[in-house]
Design a protein around this motif. Structure first.
Motif, PDB file in Angstrom:
ATOM      1  N   GLU A 147       1.041  -1.305   0.057  1.00 35.73           N
ATOM      2  CA  GLU A 147      -0.281  -0.228  -0.174  1.00 35.73           C
ATOM      3  C   GLU A 147       1.017   1.279  -0.310  1.00 35.73           C
ATOM      4  OE1 GLU A 147      -3.652   0.260  -0.259  1.00 35.73           O
ATOM      5  OE2 GLU A 147      -3.784  -2.006  -0.448  1.00 35.73           O
ATOM      6  N   PRO A 148      -0.148   2.381   0.010  1.00 37.37           N
ATOM      7  CA  PRO A 148       1.072   3.773  -0.164  1.00 37.37           C
ATOM      8  C   PRO A 148       1.344   4.323   1.182  1.00 37.37           C
ATOM      9  CG  PRO A 148      -1.003   4.125  -1.859  1.00 37.37           C
ATOM     10  CD  PRO A 148      -1.300   2.620  -1.200  1.00 37.37           C
ATOM     11  N   GLY A 149       2.684   4.573   1.625  1.00 40.42           N
ATOM     12  CA  GLY A 149       3.188   4.835   2.568  1.00 40.42           C
ATOM     13  C   GLY A 149       4.236   3.863   3.151  1.00 40.42           C
ATOM     14  N   LEU A 150       4.648   3.965   4.211  1.00 41.06           N
ATOM     15  CA  LEU A 150       6.189   4.205   4.616  1.00 41.06           C
ATOM     16  C   LEU A 150       5.862   2.367   4.854  1.00 41.06           C
ATOM     17  CD1 LEU A 150       8.888   5.046   5.744  1.00 41.06           C
ATOM     18  CD2 LEU A 150       7.457   5.332   8.398  1.00 41.06           C
ATOM     19  N   HIS A 151       7.008   1.894   4.584  1.00 38.54           N
ATOM     20  CA  HIS A 151       7.272   0.451   4.324  1.00 38.54           C
ATOM     21  C   HIS A 151       8.844   0.360   5.539  1.00 38.54           C
ATOM     22  CE1 HIS A 151       4.009  -0.799   3.176  1.00 38.54           C
ATOM     23  NE2 HIS A 151       3.349   0.569   2.039  1.00 38.54           N
ATOM     24  N   TRP A 152       9.058  -1.107   6.089  1.00 35.71           N
ATOM     25  CA  TRP A 152       9.974  -1.712   6.162  1.00 35.71           C
ATOM     26  C   TRP A 152      10.890  -2.670   5.803  1.00 35.71           C
ATOM     27  CZ3 TRP A 152      12.164   2.035   9.684  1.00 35.71           C
ATOM     28  CH2 TRP A 152      11.735   2.571  10.267  1.00 35.71           C
ATOM     29  N   LYS A 153      12.682  -3.085   5.485  1.00 31.40           N
ATOM     30  CA  LYS A 153      12.165  -4.023   5.266  1.00 31.40           C
ATOM     31  C   LYS A 153      13.956  -4.139   5.833  1.00 31.40           C
ATOM     32  CE  LYS A 153      15.345  -0.978   1.420  1.00 31.40           C
ATOM     33  NZ  LYS A 153      15.710  -1.132  -0.249  1.00 31.40           N
ATOM     34  N   ILE A 154      14.448  -6.065   5.657  1.00 29.04           N
ATOM     35  CA  ILE A 154      15.385  -5.731   6.452  1.00 29.04           C
ATOM     36  C   ILE A 154      16.730  -5.527   5.865  1.00 29.04           C
ATOM     37  CG2 ILE A 154      17.006  -7.995   6.815  1.00 29.04           C
ATOM     38  CD1 ILE A 154      14.097  -9.561   7.413  1.00 29.04           C
ATOM     39  N   PRO A 155      17.551  -4.378   5.466  1.00 24.91           N
ATOM     40  CA  PRO A 155      18.801  -4.415   4.641  1.00 24.91           C
ATOM     41  C   PRO A 155      19.875  -5.543   4.358  1.00 24.91           C
ATOM     42  CG  PRO A 155      18.815  -3.257   6.481  1.00 24.91           C
ATOM     43  CD  PRO A 155      17.738  -4.086   6.929  1.00 24.91           C
ATOM     44  N   VAL A 156      20.303  -5.406   2.716  1.00 20.79           N
ATOM     45  CA  VAL A 156      21.156  -6.120   2.176  1.00 20.79           C
ATOM     46  C   VAL A 156      20.310  -7.138   1.819  1.00 20.79           C
ATOM     47  CG1 VAL A 156      22.913  -7.231   2.683  1.00 20.79           C
ATOM     48  CG2 VAL A 156      22.901  -5.364   3.338  1.00 20.79           C
ATOM     49  N   ILE A 157      19.043  -8.371   2.810  1.00 24.89           N
ATOM     50  CA  ILE A 157      18.478  -9.257   2.953  1.00 24.89           C
ATOM     51  C   ILE A 157      17.614  -9.089   1.809  1.00 24.89           C
ATOM     52  CG2 ILE A 157      17.166 -10.837   3.907  1.00 24.89           C
ATOM     53  CD1 ILE A 157      19.212 -11.338   5.719  1.00 24.89           C
ATOM     54  N   GLN A 158      16.908  -7.586   1.863  1.00 23.49           N
ATOM     55  CA  GLN A 158      15.862  -7.477   0.977  1.00 23.49           C
ATOM     56  C   GLN A 158      16.137  -6.609   0.807  1.00 23.49           C
ATOM     57  OE1 GLN A 158      12.726  -7.117   4.394  1.00 23.49           O
ATOM     58  NE2 GLN A 158      11.880  -9.275   3.913  1.00 23.49           N
ATOM     59  N   ASN A 159      15.310  -5.831  -0.194  1.00 28.96           N
ATOM     60  CA  ASN A 159      15.379  -4.837  -1.773  1.00 28.96           C
ATOM     61  C   ASN A 159      13.875  -5.095  -2.312  1.00 28.96           C
ATOM     62  OD1 ASN A 159      15.943  -7.650  -3.516  1.00 28.96           O
ATOM     63  ND2 ASN A 159      15.914  -6.448  -5.093  1.00 28.96           N
ATOM     64  N   VAL A 160      13.367  -3.393  -2.512  1.00 29.24           N
ATOM     65  CA  VAL A 160      12.028  -2.982  -3.110  1.00 29.24           C
ATOM     66  C   VAL A 160      12.065  -3.178  -4.774  1.00 29.24           C
ATOM     67  CG1 VAL A 160      10.580  -1.487  -3.068  1.00 29.24           C
ATOM     68  CG2 VAL A 160      11.568  -2.390  -1.651  1.00 29.24           C
ATOM     69  N   ARG A 161      11.460  -3.107  -5.465  1.00 30.74           N
ATOM     70  CA  ARG A 161      11.890  -3.176  -6.681  1.00 30.74           C
ATOM     71  C   ARG A 161      10.423  -2.074  -7.270  1.00 30.74           C
ATOM     72  NH1 ARG A 161      15.010  -5.941 -10.543  1.00 30.74           N
ATOM     73  NH2 ARG A 161      13.560  -3.808 -11.974  1.00 30.74           N
ATOM     74  N   LYS A 162       9.883  -1.339  -7.271  1.00 32.88           N
ATOM     75  CA  LYS A 162       8.480  -0.833  -8.280  1.00 32.88           C
ATOM     76  C   LYS A 162       7.868  -0.191  -9.463  1.00 32.88           C
ATOM     77  CE  LYS A 162      10.031   2.206  -4.052  1.00 32.88           C
ATOM     78  NZ  LYS A 162       9.675   3.909  -3.532  1.00 32.88           N
ATOM     79  N   PHE A 163       7.549  -0.019  -9.750  1.00 34.57           N
ATOM     80  CA  PHE A 163       6.825  -0.279 -11.416  1.00 34.57           C
ATOM     81  C   PHE A 163       6.038   1.033 -11.149  1.00 34.57           C
ATOM     82  CE2 PHE A 163       8.118  -4.785 -10.333  1.00 34.57           C
ATOM     83  CZ  PHE A 163       8.360  -4.974 -10.507  1.00 34.57           C
ATOM     84  N   PRO A 164       5.784   1.776 -12.692  1.00 30.12           N
ATOM     85  CA  PRO A 164       5.216   2.838 -12.693  1.00 30.12           C
ATOM     86  C   PRO A 164       3.113   2.364 -12.628  1.00 30.12           C
ATOM     87  CG  PRO A 164       6.130   3.006 -14.615  1.00 30.12           C
ATOM     88  CD  PRO A 164       6.041   1.692 -14.030  1.00 30.12           C
ATOM     89  N   LYS A 165       1.968   2.505 -11.983  1.00 28.73           N
ATOM     90  CA  LYS A 165       0.527   2.664 -12.068  1.00 28.73           C
ATOM     91  C   LYS A 165       0.100   3.219 -13.357  1.00 28.73           C
ATOM     92  CE  LYS A 165      -1.195   1.339  -7.519  1.00 28.73           C
ATOM     93  NZ  LYS A 165      -1.846   2.424  -6.929  1.00 28.73           N
ATOM     94  N   ARG A 166       0.940   4.183 -13.899  1.00 29.86           N
ATOM     95  CA  ARG A 166       0.308   5.097 -15.334  1.00 29.86           C
ATOM     96  C   ARG A 166       0.712   3.826 -16.140  1.00 29.86           C
ATOM     97  NH1 ARG A 166       6.305   6.004 -15.081  1.00 29.86           N
ATOM     98  NH2 ARG A 166       6.889   6.519 -17.115  1.00 29.86           N
ATOM     99  N   ILE A 167      -0.382   4.344 -17.693  1.00 32.19           N
ATOM    100  CA  ILE A 167      -0.633   3.822 -18.847  1.00 32.19           C
ATOM    101  C   ILE A 167       0.378   3.887 -19.433  1.00 32.19           C
ATOM    102  CG2 ILE A 167      -1.533   4.015 -21.404  1.00 32.19           C
ATOM    103  CD1 ILE A 167      -4.337   4.577 -19.525  1.00 32.19           C
ATOM    104  N   LEU A 168       1.283   2.819 -20.126  1.00 35.47           N
ATOM    105  CA  LEU A 168       2.488   2.899 -21.136  1.00 35.47           C
ATOM    106  C   LEU A 168       1.959   3.150 -22.781  1.00 35.47           C
ATOM    107  CD1 LEU A 168       4.676   0.663 -18.176  1.00 35.47           C
ATOM    108  CD2 LEU A 168       4.546   3.226 -18.625  1.00 35.47           C
TER     109      LEU A 168
END
Length: 290
Positions: free
Chosen positions: A46-67
């Motif tokens: 969901e939109p907002g602040l989130h947490w991850k485990i450094p080094v072990i975890q990472n985040v990938r983001k993709f656009p919601k807009r129409i391409l």
């Protein structure tokens, strides 16, 4: 004392760095997934602040807009085996971030290449079912709808939804364009000849109908005229007969005067008659016949 302060600063710094490496945000215009050692462990963040485990975890983001994908024109063949060059574009959006990452590795270039192939296959398939006329004018809206439906199922496996599929331009290939234009010109000439022939036929029909109507009108007018003339002659004969019965001498005098009026007084009149002829009876008789 100084050593204690330095240690505190180091710990605080490490803590702040850890928080910086652990915290991340997702805004409303993004889709995000959390990975752990390359495996998706959380999706639909969901939109907002989130947490991850450094080094072990990472985040990938993709656009919601129409391409948009707008590739180079594609060469296709119609049901008549006519070659066409089709220029098109497609609009899509990512709806399943997990599937998109698994299918394409999250690389936009890979996604566009795979979508382009799917779309080109749909273009070739749908154009191959139709004639040139259907593809260019008559069934163009239906064609685009069918191409969208053909490509949508395969595109869904990539985690994307096709929004719109538009054909911008359809052109004949250079090697067949002239022959097609000649065929189109010949077809237009044939249609023009047929219409001119139809026009001449209609004109002849109307002309014949008008001539027939004129003949009927003239015949009816002549018939009515003869009828009226006959009635007038009968009435005149009746009047003459009545006048003769009442005064034969006056009737004879009137007819003689009428004969003089019709036979004399015109330029070029010439009568060769005996002066003692009965024709001049009333001219020679000073008594007026009495």
């Amino acid at each position: 004392m100084n050593g204690g302060r330095f240690g505190f600063v180091v710990v605080l710094g490490l803590l702040l760095v850890g928080i910086g490496l652990s915290a991340f945000t997702v805004n409303e215009r993004e889709l995000a997934i959390k990975l752990q050692l390359g495996e998706v462990v959380q999706e639909d963040l969901e939109p907002g602040l989130h947490w991850k485990i450094p080094v072990i975890q990472n985040v990938r983001k993709f656009p919601k807009r129409i391409l948009t994908i707008s590739d180079r024109p594609e060469r296709v063949f119609t049901a008549e085996n006519e070659a066409l060059e089709v220029d098109f574009f497609v609009k899509y959006r990512i709806v399943d971030a997990r599937q998109f990452y698994i299918s394409t590795g999250g690389a936009p270039i890979v996604a566009n290449d795979r979508l382009s192939e799917i779309i080109k296959n749909a273009v070739v398939t749908e154009f191959g079912k139709r004639t040139v006329n259907d593809a260019i004018s008559v069934g163009r809206a239906e064609l685009m709808r069918d191409m969208l439906e053909t490509a949508a199922g395969t595109a869904k496996d990539l985690g994307v939804e096709l929004i719109d599929f538009r054909v911008k331009q359809v052109e004949f290939m250079e090697d067949v364009r002239n022959s097609v234009y000649q065929q189109m010109a010949a077809e237009r000439a044939r249609i023009a000849t047929e219409r001119r022939a139809t026009g001449r036929e209609v004109a002849e029909q109307k002309r014949a109908a008008a001539d027939r109507e004129r003949t009927i009108i003239l015949a009816n007018a002549y018939r009515d005229g003869q009828k009226i003339r006959g009635e007038g002659d009968a009435r005149a004969a009746e009047i003459y007969a009545t006048a003769y019965n009442k005064d034969p001498e006056f009737y004879s005098f009137y007819r003689s005067i009428d004969a003089y009026r019709k036979s004399m007084g015109q330029s070029g009149d010439l009568l060769v008659l005996d002066p003692d002829s009965d024709f001049f009876r009333y001219l020679n008789d000073s008594e007026g016949g009495r």
